[in-house]
Design a protein around this motif. Structure first.
Motif, PDB file in Angstrom:
ATOM      1  N   ARG A 141    -103.233 -50.401   8.469  1.00  0.00           N
ATOM      2  CA  ARG A 141    -101.875 -49.934   8.791  1.00  0.00           C
ATOM      3  C   ARG A 141    -100.935 -51.098   9.073  1.00  0.00           C
ATOM      4  N   ILE A 144     -99.909 -52.628   5.764  1.00  0.00           N
ATOM      5  CA  ILE A 144     -98.931 -51.792   5.065  1.00  0.00           C
ATOM      6  C   ILE A 144     -97.540 -51.994   5.663  1.00  0.00           C
ATOM      7  N   HIS A 145     -97.462 -51.986   6.990  1.00  0.00           N
ATOM      8  CA  HIS A 145     -96.165 -52.203   7.640  1.00  0.00           C
ATOM      9  C   HIS A 145     -95.626 -53.599   7.328  1.00  0.00           C
ATOM     10  N   ARG A 146     -96.495 -54.592   7.298  1.00  0.00           N
ATOM     11  CA  ARG A 146     -96.072 -55.954   6.991  1.00  0.00           C
ATOM     12  C   ARG A 146     -95.553 -56.053   5.559  1.00  0.00           C
ATOM     13  N   TRP A 147     -96.249 -55.401   4.628  1.00  0.00           N
ATOM     14  CA  TRP A 147     -95.810 -55.438   3.224  1.00  0.00           C
ATOM     15  C   TRP A 147     -94.434 -54.813   3.066  1.00  0.00           C
ATOM     16  N   HIS A 148     -94.221 -53.708   3.777  1.00  0.00           N
ATOM     17  CA  HIS A 148     -92.912 -53.045   3.692  1.00  0.00           C
ATOM     18  C   HIS A 148     -91.829 -53.917   4.316  1.00  0.00           C
ATOM     19  N   ARG A 149     -92.177 -54.577   5.390  1.00  0.00           N
ATOM     20  CA  ARG A 149     -91.208 -55.403   6.113  1.00  0.00           C
ATOM     21  C   ARG A 149     -90.951 -56.724   5.399  1.00  0.00           C
ATOM     22  N   ASP A 150     -92.017 -57.425   5.001  1.00  0.00           N
ATOM     23  CA  ASP A 150     -91.890 -58.793   4.488  1.00  0.00           C
ATOM     24  C   ASP A 150     -92.030 -58.909   2.980  1.00  0.00           C
ATOM     25  N   GLY A 151     -92.528 -57.873   2.338  1.00  0.00           N
ATOM     26  CA  GLY A 151     -92.782 -57.969   0.915  1.00  0.00           C
ATOM     27  C   GLY A 151     -93.928 -58.917   0.596  1.00  0.00           C
ATOM     28  N   GLU A 153     -97.007 -59.314  -0.693  1.00  0.00           N
ATOM     29  CA  GLU A 153     -98.025 -58.670  -1.516  1.00  0.00           C
ATOM     30  C   GLU A 153     -98.430 -59.602  -2.636  1.00  0.00           C
TER      31      GLU A 153
END
Length: 160
Positions: A141, A144-151, A153
């Motif tokens: 989780r 996922i939050h980090r990817w949404h926030r920072d991109g 990936e």
């Protein structure tokens, strides 16, 4: 001893992160290795593993992850076959066979979890085994939050 282990693991992570930053965005393989290292550090800390426990636990965990990845691949292959059967308007019997294969692949994944849960309990106290499953979900989780926030990936041939 646990503190030393945690400090060493953190230092390795920082060194890896600086290396990746110096090279720009990591490719998919580098990104996977980075995530694996972060997950190891996170779970080691979350589960409060001693160095003796970690030495016994991580080889078993890595084997489980390998089997789960193979199971996931089989599940995705079965999913694609089911989707193809439906999209190509195959007969009910062909769709049912594809569905049975998909459900069977999912079941095998659950069996892997159960098998390794028992192996973990031979190595670790029940509290730490339970923390493993909680820690894996919390780590997932957070990522996922980090990817949404920072991109943050992977950038590979499939994710450009």
């Amino acid at each position: 001893m646990k503190k030393i282990f945690s400090i060493a693991l953190s230092a390795m992570l920082l060194l890896g992160a600086f290396t990746c930053l110096a090279q720009g965005k990591p490719d998919k393989k580098e990104w996977q290795e980075k995530m694996k290292a972060e997950k190891v550090a996170y779970l080691t800390d979350y589960m409060n593993l001693t160095s003796a426990e970690a030495q016994k636990f991580w080889p078993v965990y890595n084997q489980a992850e390998s089997e789960k990845m193979e199971g996931f691949k089989n599940t995705m292959d079965a999913y694609k076959a089911l989707e193809t059967a439906i999209n190509e308007k195959k007969s009910d019997s062909e769709v049912q066979k594809a569905l049975d294969n998909y459900l069977s692949a999912q079941q095998k994944g659950s069996e892997i979890d159960k098998k390794y849960s028992e192996k973990y309990r031979e190595i670790l106290p029940g509290q730490k085994v339970a923390k493993l499953y909680l820690g894996e979900e919390k780590f997932r989780r957070e990522q996922i939050h980090r990817w949404h926030r920072d991109g943050d990936e992977p950038k590979g041939k499939n994710n450009k």
